[in-house]
Design an enzyme around this catalytic site. Structure first.
Site, PDB file in Angstrom:
ATOM      1  N   GLY A  15       0.808  -1.226   0.000  1.00  0.00           N
ATOM      2  CA  GLY A  15       0.000   0.000   0.000  1.00  0.00           C
ATOM      3  C   GLY A  15       0.834   1.265   0.000  1.00  0.00           C
ATOM      4  O   GLY A  15       0.719   2.099  -0.908  1.00  0.00           O
ATOM      5  N   GLY A  91       7.189  -4.415   5.991  1.00  0.00           N
ATOM      6  CA  GLY A  91       6.798  -4.594   7.389  1.00  0.00           C
ATOM      7  C   GLY A  91       5.647  -5.571   7.504  1.00  0.00           C
ATOM      8  O   GLY A  91       4.890  -5.791   6.548  1.00  0.00           O
ATOM      9  N   ASP A  95      -0.203  -9.410  15.553  1.00  0.00           N
ATOM     10  CA  ASP A  95      -0.714  -8.812  16.786  1.00  0.00           C
ATOM     11  C   ASP A  95      -1.191  -9.841  17.803  1.00  0.00           C
ATOM     12  O   ASP A  95      -1.833 -10.841  17.458  1.00  0.00           O
ATOM     13  CB  ASP A  95      -1.879  -7.868  16.468  1.00  0.00           C
ATOM     14  CG  ASP A  95      -1.448  -6.646  15.673  1.00  0.00           C
ATOM     15  OD1 ASP A  95      -0.240  -6.485  15.430  1.00  0.00           O
ATOM     16  OD2 ASP A  95      -2.335  -5.851  15.300  1.00  0.00           O
ATOM     17  N   GLY A 150      -1.600  -4.704  22.215  1.00  0.00           N
ATOM     18  CA  GLY A 150      -1.572  -5.879  21.326  1.00  0.00           C
ATOM     19  C   GLY A 150      -0.429  -5.870  20.332  1.00  0.00           C
ATOM     20  O   GLY A 150      -0.378  -6.702  19.423  1.00  0.00           O
ATOM     21  N   TYR A 154       5.554  -5.289  17.470  1.00  0.00           N
ATOM     22  CA  TYR A 154       5.590  -4.243  16.436  1.00  0.00           C
ATOM     23  C   TYR A 154       6.079  -2.915  17.011  1.00  0.00           C
ATOM     24  O   TYR A 154       6.914  -2.225  16.416  1.00  0.00           O
ATOM     25  CB  TYR A 154       4.182  -4.100  15.858  1.00  0.00           C
ATOM     26  CG  TYR A 154       4.032  -3.161  14.693  1.00  0.00           C
ATOM     27  CD1 TYR A 154       4.337  -3.557  13.393  1.00  0.00           C
ATOM     28  CD2 TYR A 154       3.533  -1.868  14.879  1.00  0.00           C
ATOM     29  CE1 TYR A 154       4.159  -2.699  12.316  1.00  0.00           C
ATOM     30  CE2 TYR A 154       3.353  -0.997  13.811  1.00  0.00           C
ATOM     31  CZ  TYR A 154       3.664  -1.419  12.527  1.00  0.00           C
ATOM     32  OH  TYR A 154       3.481  -0.559  11.466  1.00  0.00           O
ATOM     33  N   PRO A 184       4.446   6.978  10.120  1.00  0.00           N
ATOM     34  CA  PRO A 184       3.062   7.220   9.685  1.00  0.00           C
ATOM     35  C   PRO A 184       2.088   6.979  10.837  1.00  0.00           C
ATOM     36  O   PRO A 184       2.329   6.135  11.708  1.00  0.00           O
ATOM     37  CB  PRO A 184       2.842   6.166   8.588  1.00  0.00           C
ATOM     38  CG  PRO A 184       4.200   5.678   8.200  1.00  0.00           C
ATOM     39  CD  PRO A 184       5.038   5.821   9.442  1.00  0.00           C
ATOM     40  N   GLY A 185       0.988   7.709  10.771  1.00  0.00           N
ATOM     41  CA  GLY A 185      -0.119   7.416  11.681  1.00  0.00           C
ATOM     42  C   GLY A 185      -1.055   6.424  11.013  1.00  0.00           C
ATOM     43  O   GLY A 185      -0.617   5.392  10.495  1.00  0.00           O
TER      44      GLY A 185
END
Ligand code: NAD
Length: 247
Positions: A15, A91, A95, A150, A154, A184-185
């Site tokens: 993405g 990446g 989770d 969670g 990461y 990034p958010g």
């Protein structure tokens, strides 16, 4: 810039990777999108879609968590030109709350998100320093800055990205090689699009600029940092998060 000035984007068919590849091509680089060898079919389909949209990236396979595959990738790229820009973008997430997190979930995320950055950057650092120019951009995350429920694996890996960035920035600064991270958010990629509307609305309500980010928001930040005029910016972490986390 010459046609042999290359930009390599790891996880380049994903993405954010797609938007970053397009921005670097627009900046004049011959772009190579790295992909995991297990994803060759989808990488080839991606290539077709990029060409249909008027872009012309190259593809190069390597599992970034495997050092020898990264060495091989660098050797193949050397036949096409010199990597001037490296975006460590590949990446994964696995989770789980820590109470339930299995060793393989921890290790996979560390190996790709943190180890991958070492495995790939290690291949290009000497040629960039010898050439007296280089731009390395490591994609971190807001969740590496503030921690996320969670995501101990990461968040740890993404926080580590910035430590790596600062250390390598110090090692390379005198040779005009800059090393920066971008955090990034909440960005509108496939993963985010599957979130049900009520939850999505709640997330947006907590973002000061009032919208989720677009992949282009991250690609614009990459374009800014790779620009020759950004030569005095190194060792930073640039948050691109709509104000969702400020410190
Ligand atoms: P994505 O899943 O679309 O892209 C990640 C890409 O990395 C995929 O193409 C995947 O195949 C590739 N990849 C995974 N493991 C690999 C390996 N071992 N070797 C080579 N390639 C591998 O996700 P995205 O949203 O585009 O994320 C890109 C980067 O941005 C990631 O580092 C992610 O952690 C970070 N990020 C994303 C967001 C977001 O909201 N989308 C927010 C913060 C940070």
């Amino acid at each position: 810039m010459t046609s042999s000035d290359l930009a390599l984007v790891t996880g380049g068919t994903g993405g954010l990777g797609t938007a970053i590849c397009r921005a670097l091509e627009a900046a004049g680089y011959a772009v190579f999108a790295n992909y995991h060898p297990a994803e060759q079919a989808s990488a080839l389909a991606w290539l077709d879609s990029q060409k249909a949209d008027g872009f012309n990236p190259g593809l190069i396979a390597a599992d970034v968590s495997d050092y020898s595959q990264c060495e091989q990738m660098a050797a193949e790229l050397a036949t096409a030109g010199s990597v001037r820009v490296l975006v460590n973008n590949a990446g994964i997430v696995r989770d789980s709350t820590l109470k339930k997190m299995e060793p393989h979930q921890w290790q996979a995320v560390i190996d790709v998100n943190l180890g991958g950055m070492y495995n790939v950057t290690r291949q290009f650092i000497t040629p960039m320093m010898d050439a007296g120019f280089g731009r390395i951009i490591n994609i971190s995350s807001v969740n590496g800055q503030r921690g996320q429920f969670g995501q101990a694996n990461y968040s740890a890996a993404k926080a580590g990205v910035h430590g790596f960035t600062m250390a390598v920035a110090r090692e390379t600064a005198s040779k005009q090689v800059t090393v920066n991270s971008i955090s990034p958010g909440f960005i509108d990629t496939e993963m985010v699009q599957t979130i049900p509307e009520p939850q999505r609305r709640e997330i947006i309500n907590n973002i000061p600029v009032g919208r989720v980010g677009q992949p282009a928001d991250i690609a614009n930040a990459v374009s800014f940092l790779v620009h020759p005029d950004s030569s005095y910016i190194t060792g930073i972490n640039l948050p691109v998060n709509g104000g969702v986390f400020m410190h």
